[in-house]
Design an enzyme around this catalytic site. Structure first.
Site, PDB file in Angstrom:
ATOM      1  N   HIS A   1       0.846  -1.194   0.000  1.00  0.00           N
ATOM      2  CA  HIS A   1       0.000   0.000   0.000  1.00  0.00           C
ATOM      3  C   HIS A   1       0.889   1.254   0.000  1.00  0.00           C
ATOM      4  CE1 HIS A   1      -3.896  -2.066   1.484  1.00  0.00           C
ATOM      5  NE2 HIS A   1      -3.069  -2.971   1.018  1.00  0.00           N
TER       6      HIS A   1
ATOM      7  N   GLU B   1       0.902   3.989   1.714  1.00  0.00           N
ATOM      8  CA  GLU B   1       1.371   4.474   3.016  1.00  0.00           C
ATOM      9  C   GLU B   1       2.535   3.614   3.504  1.00  0.00           C
ATOM     10  OE1 GLU B   1      -1.671   3.811   2.035  1.00  0.00           O
ATOM     11  OE2 GLU B   1      -3.206   5.000   3.040  1.00  0.00           O
TER      12      GLU B   1
ATOM     13  N   CYS C   1      -6.711   2.871   4.334  1.00  0.00           N
ATOM     14  CA  CYS C   1      -7.519   1.682   4.625  1.00  0.00           C
ATOM     15  C   CYS C   1      -7.196   1.185   6.043  1.00  0.00           C
ATOM     16  CB  CYS C   1      -7.245   0.584   3.594  1.00  0.00           C
ATOM     17  SG  CYS C   1      -5.667  -0.235   3.809  1.00  0.00           S
TER      18      CYS C   1
ATOM     19  N   CYS D   1      -3.631  -0.087   6.583  1.00  0.00           N
ATOM     20  CA  CYS D   1      -2.606   0.953   6.712  1.00  0.00           C
ATOM     21  C   CYS D   1      -2.705   1.683   8.052  1.00  0.00           C
ATOM     22  CB  CYS D   1      -2.705   1.954   5.566  1.00  0.00           C
ATOM     23  SG  CYS D   1      -2.111   1.238   4.023  1.00  0.00           S
TER      24      CYS D   1
HETATM   25 ZN   LIG Z   1      -3.882   0.799   2.728  1.00  0.00          ZN
END
Ligand SMILES: [Zn+2]
Length: 309
Positions: free
Chosen positions: A102, A104, A129, A132
């Site tokens: 992801h 992040e 999300c 994360c």
């Molecule tokens: Zn994420």
């Protein structure tokens, strides 16, 4: 101009474009900006750091590798040093979705691998999300980390992750981005038969994998690991394992190395060979997943380095 940045550069103000272009249009631009460069850009664009980071998000998202979702996410990790580190989501065809990185995670691992000691804030173009949010809760900045999203007031990680579960619930006090240096030694070669030739003892790829493992974050399993990748041009990218209190959001060492390679603007399908260094007789192993994902990227020369304390 480096192709990935052309659309993003066309969209910024002429003043910022004039200051930014010489910094990023370099063959060796590696997806991060020093504190001095950030200051220079803020002055040129007449903006504060928050606004600058929003303007830079499309440049971070330009690193996204999204053959599955075609949904590009960009993130910028903002260190206490003043440096900014770009991150983007990365997906791998022919590998399980669990191998996905992801944006992040990408920005945070990027900051960590470049020696950043703590983060102040993270700017991202879509709301983080749950995975994360949990990943960020492992950081030594804790729930005070500021999350900046377009067209929303800045807010702490704590407000995005109320009633959080984290390292402290497991009595763990070593947090992600804390300085760690475990005294590992290369103990032995394990012959997995993937490579016909064994690398020499003075192979820099081994040293890079060992150094990465020794600085990995594995307080839950104590299964420290690191991966070093060598690109077709000979350059080396080393990634450290980043374990998480909730286990599943842990970032494998291969992914960390792929993040650094991608940030350098090098295609992850251009890996010549790889080394996974991990603790001997550890309770978990990165080996099968590392080999499978590397195979999906077309790399079949993978060595395993066993480490002892
Ligand atoms: Zn994420």
């Amino acid at each position: 101009m480096i192709a990935r940045f052309v659309p993003a550069l066309a969209a910024v103000s002429p003043a910022l474009r004039a200051a930014l272009a010489p910094l990023i249009d370099q063959h060796d631009f590696a997806g991060w900006l020093s504190a001095a460069q950030v200051k220079q850009l803020m002055q040129a664009g007449g903006v504060d750091e928050d606004a600058l980071c929003f303007m830079l998000l499309p440049f971070a998202a330009a690193y996204a590798v999204t053959p599955l979702s075609h949904f590009d996410v960009g993130a910028i990790a903002r260190g206490i040093s003043g440096n900014l580190y770009f991150g983007a989501n990365m997906e791998f065809v022919a590998a399980p979705l669990q191998q996905t990185v992801h944006a992040e995670q990408s920005a945070i691992a990027h900051a960590w691998l470049r020696g950043e000691k703590r983060l102040r804030a993270l700017t991202v173009n879509y709301t983080p999300c749950g995975h994360c949010r949990q990943f960020m809760n492992e950081l030594n900045s804790g729930t005070d980390l500021i999350i900046c999203l377009p067209e929303r007031p800045a807010a702490t990680l704590g407000s995005y992750l109320p009633d959080a579960f984290g390292p402290r619930d497991l009595a763990i006090h070593s947090l992600l981005l804390d300085d760690i240096d475990q005294p590992f030694a290369a103990a032995a070669w394990l012959d997995h038969g993937l490579s016909a030739s064994s690398p020499a003892d003075n192979d820099p790829l081994l040293g890079a994998a060992l150094a990465a493992a020794s600085r990995s974050h594995a307080p839950y399993s104590q299964s420290h690991s690191g991966v070093a990748l060598q690109g077709q041009d000979g350059r080396i990218y080393a990634g450290r394992y980043a374990e998480n209190a909730a286990f599943n959001p842990s970032l494998p060492p291969l992914q960390a190395a792929l993040i650094l390679m991608n940030a350098a603007g090098v295609d992850n399908r251009q890996i010549k060979r790889a080394v996974l260094a991990e603790r001997q007789n550890a309770s978990i192993t990165q080996w099968p997943a590392t080999c499978a994902t590397l195979a999906a990227l077309g790399c079949h020369e993978v060595h395993h380095l066993s480490l002892s304390l």
